[in-house]
Scaffold this motif. Structure first.
Motif, mmCIF file in Angstrom:
data_model
loop_
_atom_site.group_PDB
_atom_site.id
_atom_site.type_symbol
_atom_site.label_atom_id
_atom_site.label_comp_id
_atom_site.label_asym_id
_atom_site.label_seq_id
_atom_site.Cartn_x
_atom_site.Cartn_y
_atom_site.Cartn_z
ATOM 1 N N TYR A 136 -5.741 -34.950 -21.087
ATOM 2 C CA TYR A 136 -4.627 -34.096 -21.474
ATOM 3 C C TYR A 136 -3.446 -34.971 -21.908
ATOM 4 O O TYR A 136 -3.232 -36.060 -21.381
ATOM 5 C CB TYR A 136 -4.186 -33.189 -20.319
ATOM 6 N N ARG A 137 -2.699 -34.447 -22.848
ATOM 7 C CA ARG A 137 -1.464 -35.112 -23.269
ATOM 8 C C ARG A 137 -0.289 -34.469 -22.549
ATOM 9 O O ARG A 137 -0.095 -33.253 -22.614
ATOM 10 C CB ARG A 137 -1.274 -34.993 -24.776
ATOM 11 N N VAL A 138 0.491 -35.275 -21.866
ATOM 12 C CA VAL A 138 1.616 -34.782 -21.067
ATOM 13 C C VAL A 138 2.897 -35.432 -21.575
ATOM 14 O O VAL A 138 2.959 -36.654 -21.745
ATOM 15 C CB VAL A 138 1.421 -35.079 -19.566
ATOM 16 N N ILE A 139 3.889 -34.604 -21.833
ATOM 17 C CA ILE A 139 5.215 -35.076 -22.253
ATOM 18 C C ILE A 139 6.235 -34.565 -21.239
ATOM 19 O O ILE A 139 6.318 -33.362 -20.984
ATOM 20 C CB ILE A 139 5.578 -34.574 -23.662
ATOM 21 N N SER A 140 6.974 -35.484 -20.650
ATOM 22 C CA SER A 140 8.024 -35.128 -19.698
ATOM 23 C C SER A 140 9.364 -35.502 -20.306
ATOM 24 O O SER A 140 9.560 -36.649 -20.736
ATOM 25 C CB SER A 140 7.812 -35.859 -18.368
ATOM 26 N N VAL A 141 10.288 -34.561 -20.353
ATOM 27 C CA VAL A 141 11.559 -34.775 -21.042
ATOM 28 C C VAL A 141 12.736 -34.611 -20.094
ATOM 29 O O VAL A 141 12.652 -33.918 -19.072
ATOM 30 C CB VAL A 141 11.716 -33.801 -22.233
ATOM 31 N N ASP A 142 13.811 -35.273 -20.439
ATOM 32 C CA ASP A 142 15.113 -35.011 -19.831
ATOM 33 C C ASP A 142 15.805 -33.902 -20.610
ATOM 34 O O ASP A 142 15.692 -33.838 -21.839
ATOM 35 C CB ASP A 142 15.978 -36.265 -19.883
ATOM 36 N N ILE A 143 16.519 -33.043 -19.916
ATOM 37 C CA ILE A 143 17.320 -32.035 -20.612
ATOM 38 C C ILE A 143 18.549 -32.729 -21.193
ATOM 39 O O ILE A 143 19.341 -33.316 -20.457
ATOM 40 C CB ILE A 143 17.732 -30.908 -19.659
ATOM 41 N N PRO A 144 18.736 -32.717 -22.517
ATOM 42 C CA PRO A 144 19.877 -33.425 -23.113
ATOM 43 C C PRO A 144 21.187 -32.706 -22.821
ATOM 44 O O PRO A 144 21.220 -31.631 -22.205
ATOM 45 C CB PRO A 144 19.543 -33.415 -24.605
ATOM 46 N N GLN A 145 22.256 -33.265 -23.299
ATOM 47 C CA GLN A 145 23.579 -32.687 -23.069
ATOM 48 C C GLN A 145 23.853 -31.602 -24.109
ATOM 49 O O GLN A 145 24.492 -31.826 -25.135
ATOM 50 C CB GLN A 145 24.646 -33.786 -23.138
ATOM 51 N N VAL A 146 23.361 -30.419 -23.812
ATOM 52 C CA VAL A 146 23.639 -29.234 -24.631
ATOM 53 C C VAL A 146 24.359 -28.232 -23.739
ATOM 54 O O VAL A 146 24.123 -28.172 -22.522
ATOM 55 C CB VAL A 146 22.342 -28.644 -25.222
ATOM 56 N N TRP A 147 25.194 -27.392 -24.341
ATOM 57 C CA TRP A 147 26.141 -26.625 -23.540
ATOM 58 C C TRP A 147 25.941 -25.116 -23.623
ATOM 59 O O TRP A 147 26.696 -24.372 -22.993
ATOM 60 C CB TRP A 147 27.573 -26.985 -23.955
ATOM 61 N N ASN A 148 24.975 -24.652 -24.389
ATOM 62 C CA ASN A 148 24.644 -23.230 -24.398
ATOM 63 C C ASN A 148 23.173 -23.089 -24.745
ATOM 64 O O ASN A 148 22.526 -24.033 -25.215
ATOM 65 C CB ASN A 148 25.537 -22.442 -25.369
ATOM 66 N N HIS A 149 22.663 -21.901 -24.520
ATOM 67 C CA HIS A 149 21.217 -21.707 -24.641
ATOM 68 C C HIS A 149 20.743 -21.749 -26.088
ATOM 69 O O HIS A 149 19.638 -22.219 -26.364
ATOM 70 C CB HIS A 149 20.836 -20.378 -23.985
ATOM 71 N N GLN A 150 21.548 -21.268 -27.024
ATOM 72 C CA GLN A 150 21.150 -21.330 -28.418
ATOM 73 C C GLN A 150 21.078 -22.779 -28.903
ATOM 74 O O GLN A 150 20.183 -23.155 -29.683
ATOM 75 C CB GLN A 150 22.139 -20.531 -29.272
#
Length: 423
Positions: free
Chosen positions: A68-82
């Motif tokens: 399986y290919r697994v990608i784990s990410v950090d949530i970047p600095q975004v300030w609203n859901h859109q």
């Protein structure tokens, strides 16, 4: 609760084997791990408020060894859901990933649902752990939400850490808590502020186009930072979803119970592949059965017997053809003496009047010519609609067609037998 200076041995091994990627996309910095074969749709892991891309290292090491290919990410600095939806879509485009499986815990599960709501064609399945549907309860519990952006780093870290249950734990759960606490120390003030803003920003997940059979809810039965009321609300939203209950595990079962979580993830991914394969096989069976039915009743399409229409508008009249046969060495004037253009003109698609019946029977398909082969290809939007219909009622549709097929076969054979008697 104190952080741990010594990292676990398996985490040190992970860091030595799997590289950390950092790419700037616009003004956002994406930090992620990507490990496993690139030919399969990846499982993308989204952490919660206190998590980073490193907290899923046990899933990366285990599942990648099984293909399986697994990608784990950090949530970047975004300030609203859109902004999150647009930024995550750009990230997928940059790493050249089109269809994904999403595994989200806590806030990551909420963001995974938002992305599946607004970009349904890119999400194949959802795996939600200790997730929620709306953020109103978190906003009500944080009266100082309007000043999150101006709060100092130590205050934000203290608020995040107070959400983690303190006290005596069994060894594996205690180790998972210590590891997450050490990861919180690596987050900057802007990272924490943006994630807390996510949590209190008013938003609700609307009903998804994704079928419940492609959603798995994985929760722990002992305790978690997410109130039980929100977890029950999630279960009521997806009544047909698969359930994976862990007896214990705390807030971070992917660290404290990695074997159980990895097994559930592997079962979910295998189940999704089988569902998609079943839908494809059902479509092929229905299409072939329909072709046999058309052949029995004598309305089978025969594009090879239809005369092509020349570009000069003569409609293939015999007089014009005889005129052309008088001098076979002459080349048409409009193609510049190129013999290849003549062969291309002979492969023009048949007229719409002759194939009006086929267009009605196969309106969800389009006939195209590529080189010397003609095939029926489904467009992406049509395939999505057919896929969802077949998933819910493919068996019933197949069995409903079989009586029609056998009845038409019987009527045809009976008419042939009577015709032979008359002759």
């Amino acid at each position: 609760m104190k952080g741990v200076s010594l990292a676990p041995g398996d985490y040190i091994h992970f860091k030595s084997q799997v590289p950390l990627h950092k790419i700037p996309i616009g003004t956002k910095q994406w930090r992620y791990y990507d490990f496993g074969p690139k030919v399969v749709s990846p499982l993308i892991c989204l952490p919660g408020i206190a998590g980073t891309a490193d907290i899923y290292y046990k899933q990366i090491m285990s599942l990648s060894m099984k293909g399986y290919r697994v990608i784990s990410v950090d949530i970047p600095q975004v300030w609203n859901h859109q902004e999150w939806i647009q930024s995550f879509e750009k990230f997928l485009d940059v790493i050249n990933v089109h269809h994904i499986h999403l595994y989200g815990t806590s806030l990551g599960g909420f963001l995974a649902q938002l992305f599946a709501q607004h970009r349904p064609r890119r999400v194949k399945s959802l795996i939600l752990s200790n997730a929620f549907l709306e953020t109103r309860s978190f906003a009500a519990a944080m009266p100082w939400a309007p000043i999150i952006g101006w709060s100092p780093s130590f205050l934000l870290k203290r608020y995040v850490l107070t959400g983690i249950r303190d006290g005596p734990h069994e060894p594996f759960i205690a180790d998972s808590v210590d590891f997450v606490v050490s990861q919180v120390e690596t987050l900057s003030r802007d990272d924490l502020a943006s994630r807390l803003t996510f949590t209190v920003d008013p938003a609700t997940v609307e009903p998804l186009l994704l079928s419940d059979s492609f959603i798995t809810v994985m929760d722990t039965n002992d305790y978690s930072a997410i109130p039980q009321q929100l977890k029950d609300q999630l279960s009521e939203r997806y009544p047909g979803a698969r359930r994976a209950h862990l007896k214990t595990g705390g807030d971070f079962p992917f660290l404290s119970r990695p074997d159980e979580v990895n097994l559930h993830l592997q079962v979910c991914l295998t189940y999704i592949v089988l569902l998609i394969h079943r839908a494809n096989c059902s479509f092929q069976l229905v299409y072939r059965t329909w072709q046999l039915h058309l052949r029995q009743v004598g309305v089978e399409a025969r594009p090879d017997l239809v005369q092509s229409i020349p570009k000069d508008g003569t409609g293939g009249s015999p007089s014009k053809e005889n005129d052309k046969k008088k001098d076979p060495d002459d080349q048409p004037k409009d193609n510049g003496g190129n013999p290849e253009s003549t062969s291309e003109e002979s492969q023009l698609p048949p007229s719409s009047e002759i194939h009006s019946l086929d267009d009605q029977l196969l309106s969800d398909a389009k006939i195209c010519s590529m080189g010397h082969e003609d095939g029926i290809i489904l467009t992406q939007s049509q395939y999505t609609v057919v896929h969802r219909i077949l998933q819910s009622a493919c068996d019933l549709f197949i069995f409903s067609l079989l009586p029609i097929y056998f009845e038409s076969s019987y009527v045809t054979s009976n008419n042939v037998w009577k015709f032979r008697q008359l002759m």
